[in-house]
Design a protein around this motif. Structure first.
Motif, PDB file in Angstrom:
ATOM      1  N   VAL A  24       0.835  -1.212   0.000  1.00  0.00           N
ATOM      2  CA  VAL A  24       0.000   0.000   0.000  1.00  0.00           C
ATOM      3  C   VAL A  24       0.865   1.255   0.000  1.00  0.00           C
ATOM      4  O   VAL A  24       0.636   2.190  -0.784  1.00  0.00           O
ATOM      5  N   ASN A  25       1.868   1.288   0.885  1.00  0.00           N
ATOM      6  CA  ASN A  25       2.716   2.477   0.950  1.00  0.00           C
ATOM      7  C   ASN A  25       3.500   2.691  -0.346  1.00  0.00           C
ATOM      8  O   ASN A  25       3.665   3.824  -0.806  1.00  0.00           O
ATOM      9  N   SER A  26       3.991   1.600  -0.925  1.00  0.00           N
ATOM     10  CA  SER A  26       4.736   1.721  -2.179  1.00  0.00           C
ATOM     11  C   SER A  26       3.829   2.183  -3.306  1.00  0.00           C
ATOM     12  O   SER A  26       4.272   2.852  -4.252  1.00  0.00           O
ATOM     13  N   ALA A  27       2.550   1.826  -3.211  1.00  0.00           N
ATOM     14  CA  ALA A  27       1.588   2.177  -4.253  1.00  0.00           C
ATOM     15  C   ALA A  27       0.827   3.451  -3.940  1.00  0.00           C
ATOM     16  O   ALA A  27      -0.091   3.820  -4.687  1.00  0.00           O
ATOM     17  N   ALA A  28       1.171   4.133  -2.846  1.00  0.00           N
ATOM     18  CA  ALA A  28       0.369   5.275  -2.390  1.00  0.00           C
ATOM     19  C   ALA A  28       0.152   6.312  -3.486  1.00  0.00           C
ATOM     20  O   ALA A  28      -0.978   6.783  -3.704  1.00  0.00           O
ATOM     21  N   SER A  29       1.206   6.656  -4.177  1.00  0.00           N
ATOM     22  CA  SER A  29       1.081   7.666  -5.229  1.00  0.00           C
ATOM     23  C   SER A  29       0.183   7.173  -6.358  1.00  0.00           C
ATOM     24  O   SER A  29      -0.667   7.907  -6.869  1.00  0.00           O
ATOM     25  N   THR A  30       0.357   5.913  -6.755  1.00  0.00           N
ATOM     26  CA  THR A  30      -0.436   5.354  -7.850  1.00  0.00           C
ATOM     27  C   THR A  30      -1.904   5.209  -7.467  1.00  0.00           C
ATOM     28  O   THR A  30      -2.801   5.460  -8.275  1.00  0.00           O
ATOM     29  N   ILE A  31      -2.161   4.779  -6.225  1.00  0.00           N
ATOM     30  CA  ILE A  31      -3.540   4.645  -5.759  1.00  0.00           C
ATOM     31  C   ILE A  31      -4.246   5.995  -5.809  1.00  0.00           C
ATOM     32  O   ILE A  31      -5.374   6.110  -6.308  1.00  0.00           O
ATOM     33  N   ALA A  32      -3.578   7.024  -5.299  1.00  0.00           N
ATOM     34  CA  ALA A  32      -4.184   8.363  -5.325  1.00  0.00           C
ATOM     35  C   ALA A  32      -4.399   8.842  -6.755  1.00  0.00           C
ATOM     36  O   ALA A  32      -5.468   9.359  -7.106  1.00  0.00           O
ATOM     37  N   VAL A  86      -9.139  -3.651  -1.401  1.00  0.00           N
ATOM     38  CA  VAL A  86      -8.347  -2.690  -2.183  1.00  0.00           C
ATOM     39  C   VAL A  86      -8.329  -3.106  -3.654  1.00  0.00           C
ATOM     40  O   VAL A  86      -8.415  -2.268  -4.552  1.00  0.00           O
ATOM     41  N   ALA A  87      -8.228  -4.402  -3.903  1.00  0.00           N
ATOM     42  CA  ALA A  87      -8.159  -4.889  -5.286  1.00  0.00           C
ATOM     43  C   ALA A  87      -9.412  -4.509  -6.072  1.00  0.00           C
ATOM     44  O   ALA A  87      -9.334  -4.167  -7.257  1.00  0.00           O
ATOM     45  N   TYR A  88     -10.574  -4.554  -5.436  1.00  0.00           N
ATOM     46  CA  TYR A  88     -11.828  -4.302  -6.140  1.00  0.00           C
ATOM     47  C   TYR A  88     -12.450  -2.948  -5.778  1.00  0.00           C
ATOM     48  O   TYR A  88     -13.656  -2.744  -5.995  1.00  0.00           O
ATOM     49  N   PHE A  90     -13.977   0.511  -5.960  1.00  0.00           N
ATOM     50  CA  PHE A  90     -14.667   1.171  -7.074  1.00  0.00           C
ATOM     51  C   PHE A  90     -14.573   2.696  -7.001  1.00  0.00           C
ATOM     52  O   PHE A  90     -14.928   3.389  -7.949  1.00  0.00           O
ATOM     53  N   ASN A  91     -14.099   3.232  -5.858  1.00  0.00           N
ATOM     54  CA  ASN A  91     -13.827   4.667  -5.776  1.00  0.00           C
ATOM     55  C   ASN A  91     -12.789   4.907  -4.688  1.00  0.00           C
ATOM     56  O   ASN A  91     -12.386   3.981  -3.967  1.00  0.00           O
ATOM     57  N   PHE A  92     -12.320   6.135  -4.597  1.00  0.00           N
ATOM     58  CA  PHE A  92     -11.227   6.450  -3.678  1.00  0.00           C
ATOM     59  C   PHE A  92     -11.634   6.239  -2.229  1.00  0.00           C
ATOM     60  O   PHE A  92     -10.848   5.744  -1.417  1.00  0.00           O
ATOM     61  N   GLU A  93     -12.859   6.579  -1.893  1.00  0.00           N
ATOM     62  CA  GLU A  93     -13.310   6.439  -0.510  1.00  0.00           C
ATOM     63  C   GLU A  93     -13.329   4.976  -0.068  1.00  0.00           C
ATOM     64  O   GLU A  93     -12.902   4.641   1.035  1.00  0.00           O
ATOM     65  N   PHE A  94     -13.811   4.089  -0.961  1.00  0.00           N
ATOM     66  CA  PHE A  94     -13.843   2.664  -0.618  1.00  0.00           C
ATOM     67  C   PHE A  94     -12.421   2.108  -0.515  1.00  0.00           C
ATOM     68  O   PHE A  94     -12.123   1.285   0.357  1.00  0.00           O
ATOM     69  N   ALA A  95     -11.541   2.558  -1.406  1.00  0.00           N
ATOM     70  CA  ALA A  95     -10.139   2.123  -1.345  1.00  0.00           C
ATOM     71  C   ALA A  95      -9.520   2.520  -0.004  1.00  0.00           C
ATOM     72  O   ALA A  95      -8.813   1.725   0.621  1.00  0.00           O
ATOM     73  N   ILE A  96      -9.796   3.738   0.437  1.00  0.00           N
ATOM     74  CA  ILE A  96      -9.265   4.206   1.712  1.00  0.00           C
ATOM     75  C   ILE A  96      -9.792   3.347   2.866  1.00  0.00           C
ATOM     76  O   ILE A  96      -9.053   2.965   3.779  1.00  0.00           O
ATOM     77  N   ASN A 165      -3.287  -1.794  -9.542  1.00  0.00           N
ATOM     78  CA  ASN A 165      -3.621  -2.004  -8.131  1.00  0.00           C
ATOM     79  C   ASN A 165      -4.308  -3.350  -7.919  1.00  0.00           C
ATOM     80  O   ASN A 165      -3.963  -4.116  -7.003  1.00  0.00           O
ATOM     81  N   LYS A 166      -5.275  -3.663  -8.767  1.00  0.00           N
ATOM     82  CA  LYS A 166      -6.079  -4.880  -8.600  1.00  0.00           C
ATOM     83  C   LYS A 166      -5.210  -6.126  -8.603  1.00  0.00           C
ATOM     84  O   LYS A 166      -5.271  -6.949  -7.666  1.00  0.00           O
ATOM     85  N   TYR A 167      -4.390  -6.295  -9.630  1.00  0.00           N
ATOM     86  CA  TYR A 167      -3.636  -7.540  -9.752  1.00  0.00           C
ATOM     87  C   TYR A 167      -2.503  -7.623  -8.736  1.00  0.00           C
ATOM     88  O   TYR A 167      -2.144  -8.715  -8.278  1.00  0.00           O
ATOM     89  N   THR A 168      -1.964  -6.490  -8.369  1.00  0.00           N
ATOM     90  CA  THR A 168      -0.926  -6.500  -7.335  1.00  0.00           C
ATOM     91  C   THR A 168      -1.483  -7.013  -6.013  1.00  0.00           C
ATOM     92  O   THR A 168      -0.888  -7.890  -5.363  1.00  0.00           O
ATOM     93  N   PHE A 169      -2.630  -6.512  -5.605  1.00  0.00           N
ATOM     94  CA  PHE A 169      -3.181  -6.906  -4.305  1.00  0.00           C
ATOM     95  C   PHE A 169      -3.766  -8.317  -4.331  1.00  0.00           C
ATOM     96  O   PHE A 169      -3.661  -9.052  -3.344  1.00  0.00           O
ATOM     97  N   LEU A 170      -4.363  -8.736  -5.449  1.00  0.00           N
ATOM     98  CA  LEU A 170      -4.884 -10.103  -5.527  1.00  0.00           C
ATOM     99  C   LEU A 170      -3.761 -11.135  -5.449  1.00  0.00           C
ATOM    100  O   LEU A 170      -3.903 -12.174  -4.788  1.00  0.00           O
ATOM    101  N   LEU A 171      -2.657 -10.847  -6.103  1.00  0.00           N
ATOM    102  CA  LEU A 171      -1.554 -11.805  -6.111  1.00  0.00           C
ATOM    103  C   LEU A 171      -0.762 -11.801  -4.806  1.00  0.00           C
ATOM    104  O   LEU A 171       0.101 -12.655  -4.602  1.00  0.00           O
ATOM    105  N   THR A 172      -1.059 -10.853  -3.934  1.00  0.00           N
ATOM    106  CA  THR A 172      -0.422 -10.838  -2.608  1.00  0.00           C
ATOM    107  C   THR A 172      -1.173 -11.744  -1.627  1.00  0.00           C
ATOM    108  O   THR A 172      -0.609 -12.180  -0.617  1.00  0.00           O
ATOM    109  N   MET A 173      -2.410 -12.079  -1.915  1.00  0.00           N
ATOM    110  CA  MET A 173      -3.261 -12.802  -0.971  1.00  0.00           C
ATOM    111  C   MET A 173      -2.710 -14.160  -0.503  1.00  0.00           C
ATOM    112  O   MET A 173      -2.809 -14.494   0.678  1.00  0.00           O
TER     113      MET A 173
END
Length: 409
Positions: A24-32, A86-88, A90-96, A165-173
């Motif tokens: 999450v921290n490494s992806a912070a900029s990309t997520i935003a 996080v993988a799914y 649908f908006n910034f608020e839900f991701a947060i 974001n989606k595939y990164t977090f799914l493959l971490t599971m």
């Protein structure tokens, strides 16, 4: 053999516990950016630690008597829930909201394991801390790899960033299974001497026999001896609030330095998303911000693995040096005077200081006679709480700065 198994097991637990958090921290900029919220990168960091104080306090003050196995199982399910969310998103608020769950899992798992370490020889703290450092390298590395794949496909618009974001977090599971394997199969707690001081087992057969002889020789001695034992145990069983307050005083200096280190380094890390012109981010392979986060994690891994060779007692020096780092990074956001080729080495240095403070402070708590064995689990948990205090203060500070004085830089 047992030592090697424990080292490997604790190393894996540290790696898995922190991996989703680091991704999450490494992806912070990309997520935003994937939701068009470039100025809210600090909010991603903040969400990752927003409930950390709550879950750490819950473990410290309410769950210490709950079996470790139950706490580790619950933590694994929290990891899975956060990663799927996080993988799914649908908006910034839900991701947060889902990032809050990811961060809570990491914080809860950290404090549970820090308490768990009180049952092991002090130098095994390096296994856990080295594992958390490896999590940083893996998390940042995974994100860079997937970022490069997306880059090869063309321009990185918001939709493509969300796919990243989606595939990164799914493959971490799947790593959650490794987490449970390490705890239930690999790690074996050394035998603990838990005999109470007045019991025959603690005092030895000869002492117990002598005690019994005295009791049988005189009816008057029985109440005296009985009251003495009860009184001794009563003195040891201080009020819970008094014990926590005493432990707080014991670790206050170390814990305050830990909080300060994290405050300074989290501000510096967030600055990495603003120290170059906007056109230099989200392009190329590896992407600049993710690459700098990888450099930070490399420094953390190196220093968190160093306590076997070097121990540092003057942790205040580390705090002072990290404060200087933060100031330089903040100035660079405004003036952009540090050449891009210097930034990676500078970020490694930030990670080295942060990792060194973490592992040496917890090593001191587990090894220094100043901290009684019976209090070390509580002391470790209290120090862990201060980590979260530092991170929260850092994320608040960076969010305020990036939306006020440094908004247009």
């Amino acid at each position: 053999m047992a030592k090697i198994r424990n080292w490997v097991g604790l190393f894996l637990m540290g790696t898995i516990n922190n991996l989703p958090y680091v991704v999450v921290n490494s992806a912070a900029s990309t997520i935003a950016n994937s939701f068009g919220q470039r100025n809210l990168v600090g909010l991603v960091f903040g969400a990752n630690v927003s409930l950390a104080v709550v879950v750490k306090a819950l473990n410290t003050f309410a769950l210490l008597k709950v079996p470790f196995a139950i706490r580790f199982i619950v933590n694994g399910f929290l990891m899975l829930l956060g990663l799927v969310g996080v993988a799914y998103a649908f908006n910034f608020e839900f991701a947060i909201a889902c990032i809050v769950i990811v961060g809570s899992s990491s914080a809860f798992g950290e404090n549970v394991t820090l308490g768990f370490l009180s049952k092991f020889p002090s130098k095994l703290v390096s296994a856990w801390s080295s594992g958390t450092g490896m999590a940083g390298l893996l998390g940042a590395g995974i994100y860079i790899i997937f970022g490069c794949v997306v880059t090869e496909s063309g321009t990185q618009d918001q939709e493509q960033l969300r796919h990243l974001n989606k595939y990164t977090f799914l493959l971490t599971m799947p790593v959650v299974l490794v987490y449970w394997f390490a705890y239930f199969i690999l790690v074996k707690v050394p035998p603990q001497d838990e005999s109470p001081p007045c019991s025959p087992e603690a005092s030895g057969d000869s002492t117990a026999a002598y005690h019994q002889q005295l009791v049988e020789s005189s009816e008057e001695i029985r109440p005296i001896l009985g009251n003495t034992c009860v009184q001794s145990q009563a003195e040891d069983e201080e009020a819970i609030c008094q014990r926590y307050y005493r432990c707080l005083k014991l670790v206050l200096w170390l814990a305050t330095n830990l909080a300060a280190i994290y405050l300074f380094e989290y501000v510096a890390r967030a600055c990495a998303s603003r120290v170059r012109p906007t056109s230099e981010y989200n392009v190329g392979c590896p992407e600049l911000y993710a690459a700098l986060q990888l450099c930070y994690q490399a420094g953390v891994f190196a220093s968190r693995s160093s306590v076997q060779m070097v121990q540092i007692r003057k942790v205040g020096v580390l705090s002072a040096l990290q404060a200087i780092n933060m100031i330089v990074w903040l100035i660079d956001v405004e003036y952009k005077f540090i050449p891009v080729y210097i930034l990676p080495a500078f970020m490694v240095y930030v990670g080295l200081l942060g990792g060194a403070a973490y592992v040496n402070i917890f090593y001191l708590i587990l090894n220094d006679p100043e901290y009684p064995q019976k209090d070390r689990e509580i002391c470790m948990n209290i120090a862990g709480l201060f980590i979260t205090v530092g991170v929260l203060l850092g994320t608040v500070m960076e969010t305020i700065l990036f939306n006020t004085a440094l908004k247009n830089d």
